[in-house]
Design an enzyme around this catalytic site. Sequence first.
Site, PDB file in Angstrom:
ATOM      1  N   HIS A 161     -22.489   7.588 -52.078  1.00 59.11           N
ATOM      2  CA  HIS A 161     -21.961   6.985 -53.209  1.00 59.11           C
ATOM      3  C   HIS A 161     -22.678   5.907 -53.098  1.00 59.11           C
ATOM      4  O   HIS A 161     -23.362   5.775 -52.468  1.00 59.11           O
ATOM      5  CB  HIS A 161     -20.304   7.000 -53.459  1.00 59.11           C
ATOM      6  CG  HIS A 161     -19.771   6.290 -52.451  1.00 59.11           C
ATOM      7  ND1 HIS A 161     -19.995   4.513 -52.560  1.00 59.11           N
ATOM      8  CD2 HIS A 161     -18.844   7.125 -51.688  1.00 59.11           C
ATOM      9  CE1 HIS A 161     -18.611   4.748 -51.369  1.00 59.11           C
ATOM     10  NE2 HIS A 161     -18.530   5.732 -51.235  1.00 59.11           N
ATOM     11  N   HIS A 172     -22.734   3.794 -49.732  1.00 58.98           N
ATOM     12  CA  HIS A 172     -23.374   4.139 -48.967  1.00 58.98           C
ATOM     13  C   HIS A 172     -24.693   3.603 -48.499  1.00 58.98           C
ATOM     14  O   HIS A 172     -25.436   3.200 -48.212  1.00 58.98           O
ATOM     15  CB  HIS A 172     -23.409   5.462 -48.877  1.00 58.98           C
ATOM     16  CG  HIS A 172     -21.994   5.627 -48.315  1.00 58.98           C
ATOM     17  ND1 HIS A 172     -21.346   7.075 -49.659  1.00 58.98           N
ATOM     18  CD2 HIS A 172     -21.120   5.954 -47.302  1.00 58.98           C
ATOM     19  CE1 HIS A 172     -20.473   7.268 -48.855  1.00 58.98           C
ATOM     20  NE2 HIS A 172     -19.760   6.379 -47.573  1.00 58.98           N
ATOM     21  N   CYS A 181      -4.530   6.914 -38.520  1.00 56.17           N
ATOM     22  CA  CYS A 181      -4.922   7.362 -39.877  1.00 56.17           C
ATOM     23  C   CYS A 181      -6.477   7.767 -39.455  1.00 56.17           C
ATOM     24  O   CYS A 181      -7.058   7.835 -39.281  1.00 56.17           O
ATOM     25  CB  CYS A 181      -5.613   5.698 -40.728  1.00 56.17           C
ATOM     26  SG  CYS A 181      -6.289   6.583 -41.977  1.00 56.17           S
ATOM     27  N   CYS A 239      -9.816   6.767 -41.560  1.00 56.22           N
ATOM     28  CA  CYS A 239     -10.887   5.968 -40.892  1.00 56.22           C
ATOM     29  C   CYS A 239     -10.719   6.397 -39.326  1.00 56.22           C
ATOM     30  O   CYS A 239     -11.973   5.225 -38.765  1.00 56.22           O
ATOM     31  CB  CYS A 239      -9.383   4.934 -40.949  1.00 56.22           C
ATOM     32  SG  CYS A 239      -8.805   3.654 -42.210  1.00 56.22           S
ATOM     33  N   CYS A 289      -2.145   3.835 -44.855  1.00 55.84           N
ATOM     34  CA  CYS A 289      -3.179   3.025 -44.514  1.00 55.84           C
ATOM     35  C   CYS A 289      -2.993   2.249 -45.456  1.00 55.84           C
ATOM     36  O   CYS A 289      -3.313   2.318 -46.467  1.00 55.84           O
ATOM     37  CB  CYS A 289      -3.868   3.889 -44.358  1.00 55.84           C
ATOM     38  SG  CYS A 289      -5.981   3.544 -44.034  1.00 55.84           S
ATOM     39  N   HIS A 333      -6.698   3.389 -47.025  1.00 51.16           N
ATOM     40  CA  HIS A 333      -7.190   4.609 -47.752  1.00 51.16           C
ATOM     41  C   HIS A 333      -5.229   4.968 -48.675  1.00 51.16           C
ATOM     42  O   HIS A 333      -5.152   5.720 -49.699  1.00 51.16           O
ATOM     43  CB  HIS A 333      -7.115   5.902 -47.334  1.00 51.16           C
ATOM     44  CG  HIS A 333      -8.109   5.888 -45.816  1.00 51.16           C
ATOM     45  ND1 HIS A 333      -9.230   5.834 -45.014  1.00 51.16           N
ATOM     46  CD2 HIS A 333      -9.470   6.609 -46.595  1.00 51.16           C
ATOM     47  CE1 HIS A 333      -9.687   4.914 -44.919  1.00 51.16           C
ATOM     48  NE2 HIS A 333     -10.657   5.846 -45.598  1.00 51.16           N
ATOM     49  N   LYS A 392     -11.641  -1.203 -53.861  1.00 50.63           N
ATOM     50  CA  LYS A 392     -13.251  -0.470 -53.350  1.00 50.63           C
ATOM     51  C   LYS A 392     -13.429   0.919 -53.796  1.00 50.63           C
ATOM     52  O   LYS A 392     -13.210   1.682 -54.325  1.00 50.63           O
ATOM     53  CB  LYS A 392     -13.124  -0.509 -51.856  1.00 50.63           C
ATOM     54  CG  LYS A 392     -14.125   0.383 -50.969  1.00 50.63           C
ATOM     55  CD  LYS A 392     -14.139   0.251 -49.821  1.00 50.63           C
ATOM     56  CE  LYS A 392     -14.679   1.235 -48.705  1.00 50.63           C
ATOM     57  NZ  LYS A 392     -14.394   2.084 -48.046  1.00 50.63           N
ATOM     58  N   LYS A 437     -15.332   8.130 -52.215  1.00 50.79           N
ATOM     59  CA  LYS A 437     -14.754   8.999 -52.537  1.00 50.79           C
ATOM     60  C   LYS A 437     -13.106   9.199 -52.753  1.00 50.79           C
ATOM     61  O   LYS A 437     -12.576   9.858 -53.797  1.00 50.79           O
ATOM     62  CB  LYS A 437     -15.474   9.880 -51.864  1.00 50.79           C
ATOM     63  CG  LYS A 437     -15.565  11.376 -52.280  1.00 50.79           C
ATOM     64  CD  LYS A 437     -16.272  11.814 -53.706  1.00 50.79           C
ATOM     65  CE  LYS A 437     -16.421  13.257 -54.159  1.00 50.79           C
ATOM     66  NZ  LYS A 437     -17.057  13.184 -55.129  1.00 50.79           N
TER      67      LYS A 437
HETATM   68  O1  ME8 Z   1     -16.779   4.687 -41.873  1.00 51.32           O
HETATM   69  N1  ME8 Z   1     -18.718  -1.051 -51.347  1.00 51.32           N
HETATM   70  O2  ME8 Z   1     -18.558   6.265 -42.468  1.00 51.32           O
HETATM   71  P1  ME8 Z   1     -18.596   5.561 -44.130  1.00 51.32           P
HETATM   72  C1  ME8 Z   1     -19.727  -1.536 -49.628  1.00 51.32           C
HETATM   73  N2  ME8 Z   1     -18.808   6.817 -40.051  1.00 51.32           N
HETATM   74  N3  ME8 Z   1     -19.932  -0.963 -48.721  1.00 51.32           N
HETATM   75  C2  ME8 Z   1     -18.972   0.898 -49.147  1.00 51.32           C
HETATM   76  C3  ME8 Z   1     -18.040   0.831 -50.457  1.00 51.32           C
HETATM   77  C4  ME8 Z   1     -18.063   0.404 -50.830  1.00 51.32           C
HETATM   78  N4  ME8 Z   1     -17.574   0.290 -51.793  1.00 51.32           N
HETATM   79  N5  ME8 Z   1     -18.109   2.212 -49.546  1.00 51.32           N
HETATM   80  C5  ME8 Z   1     -18.872   2.602 -48.367  1.00 51.32           C
HETATM   81  C6  ME8 Z   1     -17.647   5.239 -41.694  1.00 51.32           C
HETATM   82  N6  ME8 Z   1     -19.989   0.764 -47.689  1.00 51.32           N
HETATM   83  C7  ME8 Z   1     -18.587   4.969 -40.389  1.00 51.32           C
HETATM   84  C8  ME8 Z   1     -19.446   5.153 -39.499  1.00 51.32           C
HETATM   85  S1  ME8 Z   1     -20.445   3.865 -38.000  1.00 51.32           S
HETATM   86  C9  ME8 Z   1     -21.326   4.182 -36.659  1.00 51.32           C
HETATM   87  C10 ME8 Z   1     -19.382   5.100 -37.956  1.00 51.32           C
HETATM   88  C11 ME8 Z   1     -20.394   1.716 -47.021  1.00 51.32           C
HETATM   89  O3  ME8 Z   1     -19.132   6.591 -44.268  1.00 51.32           O
HETATM   90  C12 ME8 Z   1     -20.090   0.409 -46.145  1.00 51.32           C
HETATM   91  O4  ME8 Z   1     -21.114   0.212 -45.148  1.00 51.32           O
HETATM   92  O5  ME8 Z   1     -16.646   5.558 -44.388  1.00 51.32           O
HETATM   93  C13 ME8 Z   1     -18.867   0.663 -45.121  1.00 51.32           C
HETATM   94  O6  ME8 Z   1     -18.775  -0.307 -43.618  1.00 51.32           O
HETATM   95  C14 ME8 Z   1     -19.359   2.107 -44.817  1.00 51.32           C
HETATM   96  O7  ME8 Z   1     -19.986   2.831 -45.843  1.00 51.32           O
HETATM   97  C15 ME8 Z   1     -18.809   3.235 -44.314  1.00 51.32           C
HETATM   98  O8  ME8 Z   1     -19.016   5.297 -44.487  1.00 51.32           O
END
Ligand code: ME8
Length: 503
Positions: free
Chosen positions: A17, A20, A125, A128, A143, A146, A295, A298
Amino acid sequence: MPFYVTTPIYYVNAEPHLGHAYSTIAADVLARHRRQRGEDVFFLTGTDEHGEPVAQAAERQGLTPQQLVDQNAPRFREMGERIGASNDFFIRTTDPEHVARVQEVVQRVHDNGHVYEGTYEGWYCPRCADFKTESELGEGNTCAIHEIRLEREREQNWFFRLSAFEDELKRLYAERPDFVAPSFRRNEALSFIEGGLQDVSLSRAKLSWGVPLPWQREQVVYVWFDALLNYYTALSYAREEEDLTDRFWPASWHVIGKDILKFHCVYWPAFLLAAGLEPPERLYVHGYLLMGEKKMSKSLGNVLDPNEVVERFGSDALRFYCFREVSFGQDGNVSAAGFETRYETELANDWGNLASRTLAMIERYRGGVVPDGEVDPVLGEGEDALAGIDGVVRELLDRAELSQALEAIWARVRRLNRYVEETKPWELAKDAAQSDRLDRVLYNLAEGVRTLALVLHPYIPETSGRLLDALSEGNRELDAFGARAGGAHVERIPPLFPKLEAR
Ligand code: ME8
């Protein structure tokens, strides 16, 4: 100069989304800007494919976890392509090379004496993938991120001696005041460390979908250590013919969202130190894109689909919007209506019109050849002087201040628009005695648009590339920034950002 920038690797159990896309575009702007400076750049993104939610989602769909991740990972890869990401590699944590390298590093941490066996008991969680401390819990043992009720877990697993790194981390933060940016995030990380560090689980006994622990293969490496290590492991196999680790490690910038600050700003440097590896140079922690206070995520179901946005507005419009609408580093609201307004007022009107008018006037009044001229002193004065904008952008992007740099560029876009209104080239064209003046104005407009297109290129590469081509500027490097003499042929092109009703 090596420059290594990364994005978080995203969980594949959800659809990509805009959140990301946001992190990926931010890292991409930095990567493209450094390439413009002639630096040796490596830009990494990818997917985080192990862990409980993936295993559960696969089970629900009647698939194996591997089938599920193979099905979903391409969506993230495609999102990157659609938004113009210029990553040099796309890592998947199920890559066998990553798995082997994780085992090597984890074994090293073990052999260095930073691991012990113990019993974990507490709140966990799964979304997370985080063992929550009491102070992190929401009301009713939920959490806070979430908004789900948490399970109390109890299991025998292996611990990483995080507490032993408290002093070393404090020293690292003291020696490197810009280790984490913006500074309020640095303070947040530091106060977490100063609050006292507890050891953390390094393995999970109950899960099987992950990297087997080398010395007890029935357990898997805790998914966060597996995921964090991607930044390091990727360098060893991204190129078949070369191990890039020595060339690019330590990473220059990890770009992350604030939700994963603790893992990156506390666990990660400690874990690297435990393995005898250098911590990254810097981390940039950005805020959340929100849709109506929440925030975007998904699991909360309030997502703006980047694919739809790109389809309607183009990838450059999305890239631009992200850093204009929300000040990079802060949280901020986004909306479909907000997109439309920015698109119309700034991209179509401010910038697109300026570019079209400039090209059209050079064609109409000077047969499509940029006249010779000198820099108009009025454009070199004041806070929004065109001269030196490349230096301003370099300085701000050295600190990953993406919105501030874009605002500095936009101040010059507005300045050039005022210049058109002040000089009125269409009136100069009616008077033969004003021919030299018209030459000078057209020269300054062509030069202004060319140099701004160059500094905008990392943000909006597709349209800037088209515009630079139309101005016969083949170079995309900042070395090309210096003044260019007249004589270049220009050609008119269709609007860079067509009005919405005309699309
Ligand atoms: O946490 N606004 O993956 P994830 C801004 N796999 N940035 C956002 C966002 C939002 N609403 N939503 C997501 C993970 N992001 C782990 C990370 S790294 C070694 C492992 C972005 O799929 C933001 O960068 O939940 C957030 O930190 C990341 O997506 C989390 O993606």
